[in-house]
Motif scaffolding. Structure first.
Motif, short mmCIF file in Angstrom:
data_model
loop_
_atom_site.label_atom_id
_atom_site.label_comp_id
_atom_site.label_asym_id
_atom_site.label_seq_id
_atom_site.Cartn_x
_atom_site.Cartn_y
_atom_site.Cartn_z
N PHE A 20 0.84 -1.19 0.00
CA PHE A 20 0.00 0.00 0.00
C PHE A 20 0.88 1.25 0.00
CE2 PHE A 20 -2.66 -3.08 2.44
CZ PHE A 20 -3.75 -3.14 1.58
N LEU A 23 -1.77 4.89 2.45
CA LEU A 23 -2.96 4.19 2.94
C LEU A 23 -3.64 5.00 4.04
CD1 LEU A 23 -4.71 1.60 3.10
CD2 LEU A 23 -3.07 0.71 4.77
N GLY A 234 -4.20 -2.61 -4.73
CA GLY A 234 -3.40 -2.20 -3.58
C GLY A 234 -3.78 -0.85 -2.98
N SER A 235 -4.99 -0.40 -3.20
CA SER A 235 -5.44 0.84 -2.55
C SER A 235 -6.94 0.75 -2.28
CB SER A 235 -5.14 2.06 -3.43
OG SER A 235 -5.90 2.02 -4.61
#
Length: 500
Positions: A20, A23, A234-235
């Motif tokens: 991440f 984040l 990944g987000s």
């Protein structure tokens, strides 16, 4: 909103790889979160980050619930950390044997003498010490009752079914009476009745004051969930109240195409030998002590048939499969014919395994993960749990072709342990397919897969069945996961056949 957990502008890494970037995620009191997203989007990694198991840098992580706890329990200041108030239930178990020095191995559950090296459920629960002074709503007695563990107390951990093991891991987490309960794919591998019961359990957990954060399918959210976080690449791509979430709209729609010519070419690499009987069982009975696991099972599977094997958690499905796959020594005490040959007539376990392509949640649990994905798949030629010899270039090339067919070729040179769980399972499926065996046994093959992966895999199975005379035994708790090529059903209930 009173915050319980907050992470701001953090970078999260695992094994040197960035998971991440920037984040941001907050959990407020009274909220219960579902984390959804396609395979590999980072759902498990987000839970591991909240649990404090992954390295987060460059941002601010705070646990306001811990400050509140210390105000209520000043005597524990300096003796505990916030980690003690968080419980994470992972898809894989981490049970140890009695000597606490070596891991279990796959066939151990079917060998009476070896399985004695495992704790019983009762002994395992004895090892879990609740936090002194914490909320004691979830007592041992209450947990055993709510999670229906009464009949499992004297069963060795190694002999638990997939669903039974999941219930025990949930029990272990609740015995800690945590403030935050993190659940990674908790409904995977549970039968319909248990999934419905799980909804009631989750509601009671929330009512007891525990905050729930769970990674789950967008189509399986307990009633108590209040908020949804959608992950993509990944987000966190979006956050919303559950009432605003639409599972169909959030689904990743991809074209599912199968290269029939390539599958035919792969199948032509090794022809399937003809057999009269793939499986023949007559009055099969399996007992462990006084516990009857299978009773009076009669079943005949002819070549080219495609069967669904159905039944509740603990119905005896895995034990039945272990008799077919050569893993259960009690096969010799029963009338069982495999590939036209009676068990105990001189054949070895390897004679059976070379004719069988097999994958199951238990195999996934115990499969060593320090091979590359390409090596894992190539090991299917030798029926070993990992590649223990130099790679054969031609076989490695075939392994890569199967990886492409399953849309996982990007992981070819990556260690199995470093890829998403769903991709790991697809690697083991490719390992089962690579030698084009006469019999395929798929025990809950779609666990952890997203909707696209399930759809693609089903089409691949149907393609293989249409292009070859392969025999298939398919186990699942989800009707929509059964391929169209399956035309026969065997149903087990409490170890007995209740329907064909």
């Amino acid at each position: 909103m009173q915050l319980l957990f907050s992470i701001k502008n953090a970078t999260v890494k695992m094994l040197g790889n960035t998971i991440f970037t920037d984040l941001n995620f907050n959990i407020g009191k009274g909220q219960h979160w579902a984390i959804v997203g396609e395979s590999g989007s980072g759902k498990s990694a987000l839970l591991q980050t909240i649990a404090g198991n992954l390295n987060a840098t460059g941002g601010i992580i705070s646990y306001p619930f811990f400050d509140e706890y210390l105000i209520e329990h000043p005597e524990q200041r300096g003796y505990i950390t916030h980690h003690k108030l968080i419980a994470l239930v992972e898809p894989r178990h981490h049970f140890r044997n009695l000597s606490n020095t070596t891991e279990f191995y796959y066939q151990q559950r079917y060998n009476s003498s070896d399985s004695e090296d495992a704790l019983t459920v009762e002994q395992y629960l004895d090892t879990i010490k609740p936090l002194t002074g914490s909320n004691s709503y979830w007592t041992r007695e209450k947990i055993i009752s709510v999670l229906k563990l009464e009949n499992l107390m004297h069963k060795q951990l190694i002999k638990l079914s997939n669903g039974e093991g999941k219930r025990l891991r949930m029990a272990a987490a609740l015995m800690k009476n945590p403030v935050l309960l993190l659940l990674d794919s908790p409904l995977t591998g549970l039968d319909v009745d248990t999934r419905n019961h799980f909804n009631e359990i989750i509601s009671e957990i929330a009512a007891s004051g525990i905050t729930i954060i769970m990674a789950t399918s967008p189509y399986e959210m307990p009633d108590v969930i209040t908020n949804v976080a959608v992950l993509k690449n990944g987000s966190i791509s979006s956050q919303m109240k559950k009432s605003e979430f639409n599972a169909e709209r959030s689904a990743i729609v991809k074209n599912t195409t199968i290269a029939n010519n390539e599958i035919q070419a792969l199948l032509n690499l090794r022809s399937i030998e003809p057999y009269q009987q793939i499986v023949s069982m007559k009055q099969v009975a399996i007992k462990y002590g006084e516990n009857v696991v299978l009773n009076n099972v009669n079943w005949e599977v002819k070549q080219g048939e495609r069967w669904a094997l159905l039944g509740h958690n603990g119905a005896g499905k895995s034990t039945l499969l272990s008799l077919i796959n050569g893993d259960n020594p009690q096969a010799y005490a029963n009338h069982i014919i495999l590939f036209d040959r009676k068990r105990g007539s001189g054949e070895s376990i390897w004679d059976i395994k070379k004719k069988t392509g097999f994958v199951s949640p238990e195999l996934h649990q115990y499969f060593p993960t320090d091979n590359s994905c390409l090596q894992v798949i190539e090991s299917g030629y030798y029926d070993t749990l990992g590649l223990f010899r130099p790679s054969n270039p031609k076989q490695a090339d075939n392994a890569l072709r199967w990886m492409k067919a399953l849309e996982i070729d990007q992981y070819a040179r990556v260690l199995l342990k470093n890829i998403p769980a769903s991709a790991q399972r697809l690697c083991l499926l490719a390992r089962a397919l690579i030698k084009n065996p006469p019999l395929l046994i798929f025990d809950e093959p779609c666990q952890g897969m997203d909707e696209h992966q399930i759809s693609h895999f089903k089409k691949l199975v149907d393609t293989i069945c249409s292009l070859s005379n392969v025999t298939l035994i398919y186990v699942t708790h989800y009707q929509h996961e059964i391929p169209d090529s399956v035309t026969k059903v065997l149903k087990l209930e409490k170890g007995e056949v209740v329907g064909y």
